[in-house]
Design a protein around this motif. Structure first.
Motif, PDB file in Angstrom:
ATOM      1  N   LYS A  17       3.659 -34.497  14.315  1.00 44.15           N
ATOM      2  CA  LYS A  17       4.109 -33.134  14.946  1.00 44.15           C
ATOM      3  C   LYS A  17       4.146 -32.089  13.794  1.00 44.15           C
ATOM      4  CE  LYS A  17       5.210 -29.333  18.277  1.00 44.15           C
ATOM      5  NZ  LYS A  17       6.342 -29.217  18.864  1.00 44.15           N
ATOM      6  N   LYS A  18       3.706 -31.181  13.917  1.00 44.81           N
ATOM      7  CA  LYS A  18       3.609 -30.217  12.228  1.00 44.81           C
ATOM      8  C   LYS A  18       4.497 -29.298  12.909  1.00 44.81           C
ATOM      9  CE  LYS A  18       1.434 -32.726   9.651  1.00 44.81           C
ATOM     10  NZ  LYS A  18       2.173 -33.589   8.043  1.00 44.81           N
ATOM     11  N   LEU A  19       5.520 -28.620  12.107  1.00 40.50           N
ATOM     12  CA  LEU A  19       6.233 -27.199  12.976  1.00 40.50           C
ATOM     13  C   LEU A  19       5.756 -26.196  12.015  1.00 40.50           C
ATOM     14  CD1 LEU A  19      10.361 -28.069  11.403  1.00 40.50           C
ATOM     15  CD2 LEU A  19       9.070 -27.641  13.479  1.00 40.50           C
ATOM     16  N   ASP A  20       6.338 -25.173  13.295  1.00 37.21           N
ATOM     17  CA  ASP A  20       5.708 -23.732  12.832  1.00 37.21           C
ATOM     18  C   ASP A  20       6.462 -23.811  11.437  1.00 37.21           C
ATOM     19  OD1 ASP A  20       6.281 -21.121  12.404  1.00 37.21           O
ATOM     20  OD2 ASP A  20       4.506 -20.723  13.820  1.00 37.21           O
ATOM     21  N   PRO A  21       5.948 -22.673  10.119  1.00 36.32           N
ATOM     22  CA  PRO A  21       5.854 -22.925   9.294  1.00 36.32           C
ATOM     23  C   PRO A  21       7.394 -21.578   8.906  1.00 36.32           C
ATOM     24  CG  PRO A  21       3.953 -22.454   8.662  1.00 36.32           C
ATOM     25  CD  PRO A  21       4.489 -22.369  10.425  1.00 36.32           C
ATOM     26  N   LYS A  22       7.796 -20.775   9.937  1.00 38.13           N
ATOM     27  CA  LYS A  22       8.690 -20.137  10.143  1.00 38.13           C
ATOM     28  C   LYS A  22       9.671 -20.977  11.116  1.00 38.13           C
ATOM     29  CE  LYS A  22       6.323 -15.515  10.744  1.00 38.13           C
ATOM     30  NZ  LYS A  22       5.575 -14.822  12.194  1.00 38.13           N
ATOM     31  N   LYS A  23       9.615 -22.056  11.252  1.00 41.49           N
ATOM     32  CA  LYS A  23       9.931 -22.347  12.247  1.00 41.49           C
ATOM     33  C   LYS A  23      11.018 -23.880  11.205  1.00 41.49           C
ATOM     34  CE  LYS A  23       9.449 -22.166  17.015  1.00 41.49           C
ATOM     35  NZ  LYS A  23       9.293 -23.016  18.188  1.00 41.49           N
ATOM     36  N   ASP A 133      19.915 -18.132  18.717  1.00 41.95           N
ATOM     37  CA  ASP A 133      18.893 -18.964  19.465  1.00 41.95           C
ATOM     38  C   ASP A 133      17.052 -19.304  18.580  1.00 41.95           C
ATOM     39  OD1 ASP A 133      19.880 -18.362  21.888  1.00 41.95           O
ATOM     40  OD2 ASP A 133      18.520 -16.539  22.759  1.00 41.95           O
ATOM     41  N   GLU A 134      16.953 -18.242  17.509  1.00 34.75           N
ATOM     42  CA  GLU A 134      16.594 -18.647  16.588  1.00 34.75           C
ATOM     43  C   GLU A 134      16.663 -20.225  15.719  1.00 34.75           C
ATOM     44  OE1 GLU A 134      13.872 -16.712  12.836  1.00 34.75           O
ATOM     45  OE2 GLU A 134      16.101 -16.176  12.608  1.00 34.75           O
ATOM     46  N   ILE A 135      17.236 -20.342  15.536  1.00 33.66           N
ATOM     47  CA  ILE A 135      18.236 -21.298  14.798  1.00 33.66           C
ATOM     48  C   ILE A 135      18.023 -22.272  16.015  1.00 33.66           C
ATOM     49  CG2 ILE A 135      20.377 -23.262  14.027  1.00 33.66           C
ATOM     50  CD1 ILE A 135      21.028 -20.308  12.657  1.00 33.66           C
ATOM     51  N   LEU A 136      18.112 -21.759  16.846  1.00 31.39           N
ATOM     52  CA  LEU A 136      18.325 -23.120  17.894  1.00 31.39           C
ATOM     53  C   LEU A 136      16.790 -23.838  18.405  1.00 31.39           C
ATOM     54  CD1 LEU A 136      21.328 -22.288  20.325  1.00 31.39           C
ATOM     55  CD2 LEU A 136      21.772 -24.401  18.811  1.00 31.39           C
ATOM     56  N   ASP A 137      16.182 -22.610  18.337  1.00 30.99           N
ATOM     57  CA  ASP A 137      14.818 -23.260  18.616  1.00 30.99           C
ATOM     58  C   ASP A 137      13.925 -24.195  17.610  1.00 30.99           C
ATOM     59  OD1 ASP A 137      12.103 -22.566  20.397  1.00 30.99           O
ATOM     60  OD2 ASP A 137      11.656 -21.353  18.357  1.00 30.99           O
ATOM     61  N   ALA A 138      14.321 -23.445  16.557  1.00 32.17           N
ATOM     62  CA  ALA A 138      13.688 -24.283  15.037  1.00 32.17           C
ATOM     63  C   ALA A 138      14.159 -25.758  15.010  1.00 32.17           C
ATOM     64  CB  ALA A 138      14.320 -23.473  13.759  1.00 32.17           C
ATOM     65  N   TRP A 139      15.468 -26.232  15.756  1.00 34.01           N
ATOM     66  CA  TRP A 139      16.401 -27.782  15.713  1.00 34.01           C
ATOM     67  C   TRP A 139      15.718 -28.168  16.565  1.00 34.01           C
ATOM     68  CZ3 TRP A 139      18.626 -30.835  11.989  1.00 34.01           C
ATOM     69  CH2 TRP A 139      19.336 -29.653  11.226  1.00 34.01           C
TER      70      TRP A 139
END
Length: 424
Positions: A17-23, A133-139
């Motif tokens: 699965k490809k990560l969203d570029p921003k994440k 929350d942004e960091i936790l969502d990305a991880w």
């Protein structure tokens, strides 16, 4: 035969699965923070997971938890996977090693969400307000990608293990057919399937996982032991060092002492089928140098016995280092092999030889293995080198081989327990 090269790695890579570029950018930006606090995060992770899911203590080696080896290994693995998340082919050997361990320990897909939930919570607790929350969502998304890689890879390993001739799923009951003392601290266990079925083949150097239930222990203990004899026999053999308490406050090894002192012939040991990414290349005829320290000789015995049986013209030099003759297992076997096979040479190094060792001329060098001695003893550095033993010993061997100019692709080693770092 289970071979970790059987699955096509490119298929795994292309289906990630490809990560969203921003994440992805968030993950990259926070990698230094994760590296800095990695051990604290993974230590807290294990605490949380065992509090919330105590049944998982039946899977994980609690000794490695107490020593900190497992949290450190996990921290390194998480960081490496995240750092290479766009293309994990660069760390394929490390991922294969972990996948093989997971298959042998019977880690299943449904356990990955448990790990993810507690790992993210541990990141939040350790980093505090810095873990937005942004960091936790990305991880969270990064962990999903990483876990998907392992689940796909391990699915192939499970199917290969089960479907090979003589293979099986999960743990299978084996009978201790023979129990043989090899030295003052090492005992061999000859294991045969209780149901009398044929044994699967394996690659010399691989290991099995055994499961031990003791009345005085709340949880099951699982341990991995290298197979110490060649494939194709009517038994599996493991040779176990009794880990005694060396000083006050340092507990003896629960499983190793139980195997030595409690388990007897005719007792049952449940085991998983052979696994592991450290093994002899049996398709090569290149010269081989086997180097072992202490009980690190167990995978080397499988390799040596395979060569003399299957590759009688392949040149092999076997170097073993031990404290002295009292704790040196398989000494007479290796001596006899070298005396009766023109392609085999063997050398023994004792750190603190006994008077009897000196009188009987049981060793070739006193002290430690060194680069100068290797240069004097070996015909050249043109060989495949395999080594295993205590971490300080392996660091010394690895350093010597690299200083001698041995290419990295000719250097093969295995840690007992959690993977470590030979370069530090």
């Amino acid at each position: 035969m289970e071979n970790n090269k059987k699955y096509v790695w490119e298929d795994v890579i292309h289906t990630i699965k490809k990560l969203d570029p921003k994440k992805l950018e968030v993950v990259k930006a926070t990698l230094p923070i994760v590296l800095e606090h990695g051990e604290a995060i993974t230590t807290r992770f294990y605490q949380r997971m065992f509090e919330n899911h105590p049944e998982l203590r039946n899977v994980f080696n609690q000794t490695h938890q107490r020593t900190g080896h497992q949290p450190k290994a996990l921290a390194n693995a998480v960081y490496a996977a995240a750092a290479h998340i766009e293309d994990m082919s660069g760390i394929m050997p490390a991922l294969e090693r972990i996948g093989q361990k997971h298959r042998s320990l019977q880690i299943k897909p449904e356990q990955y969400p448990i790990v993810g939930e507690n790992l993210l919570a541990a990141i939040k607790e350790t980093l505090g307000d810095a873990a937005t929350d942004e960091i936790l969502d990305a991880w969270a998304d990064a962990y999903e990608v990483i876990s998907d890689v392992f689940i796909r890879m391990e699915d192939v390993l499970y199917k290969t293990s089960e479907n090979q001739p003589g293979g099986w799923a999960g743990f299978k009951d084996f009978v201790i057919d023979r129990k043989v003392q090899e030295s003052e601290v090492i005992t061999s266990f000859y294991l045969k399937p209780k149901d009398g079925a044929r044994l699967p083949s394996y690659l010399p150097g691989q290991y099995i996982t055994i499961k031990v239930d003791l009345p005085q222990e709340e949880y099951t203990h699982v341990r991995q032991y290298s197979l110490s004899d060649r494939p194709g026999l009517e038994y599996f053999r493991i040779s176990v060092k009794r880990e005694d308490s060396l000083e006050e406050g340092d507990p003896a090894g629960i499983v190793s002492t139980s195997l030595h002192n409690v388990y007897q012939e005719e007792d049952i040991l449940p085991i998983t089928s052979p696994a592991g990414d450290f093994y002899l290349d049996v398709n090569s005829e290149e010269p081989v140098v086997l180097i072992s320290g202490g009980v690190g000789l167990t995978p080397m015995m499988s390799m040596l016995n395979t060569i003399i049986e299957k590759q009688p013209s392949r040149k092999v030099t076997y170097i073993h280092a031990a404290m002295n003759g009292k704790v040196h297992a398989f000494r007479e076997h290796v001596k006899d092999v070298a005396a009766t096979h023109d392609n085999v040479r063997s050398y023994v190094i004792y750190q603190t030889p006994t008077d009897e060792d000196r009188q009987e001329h049981r060793f070739d060098k006193e002290g430690y293995i060194t680069l100068d001695w290797l240069k004097e003893t070996l015909p050249s550095n043109q060989a495949q080198f395999y080594f295993c033993g205590p971490t300080p010993f392996m660091k010394a061997v690895n350093k010597a081989l690299k200083e001698w100019g041995v290419p990295q692709e000719h250097i093969h080693y295995e840690f007992f327990g959690s993977a470590g770092d030979l370069e530090s």
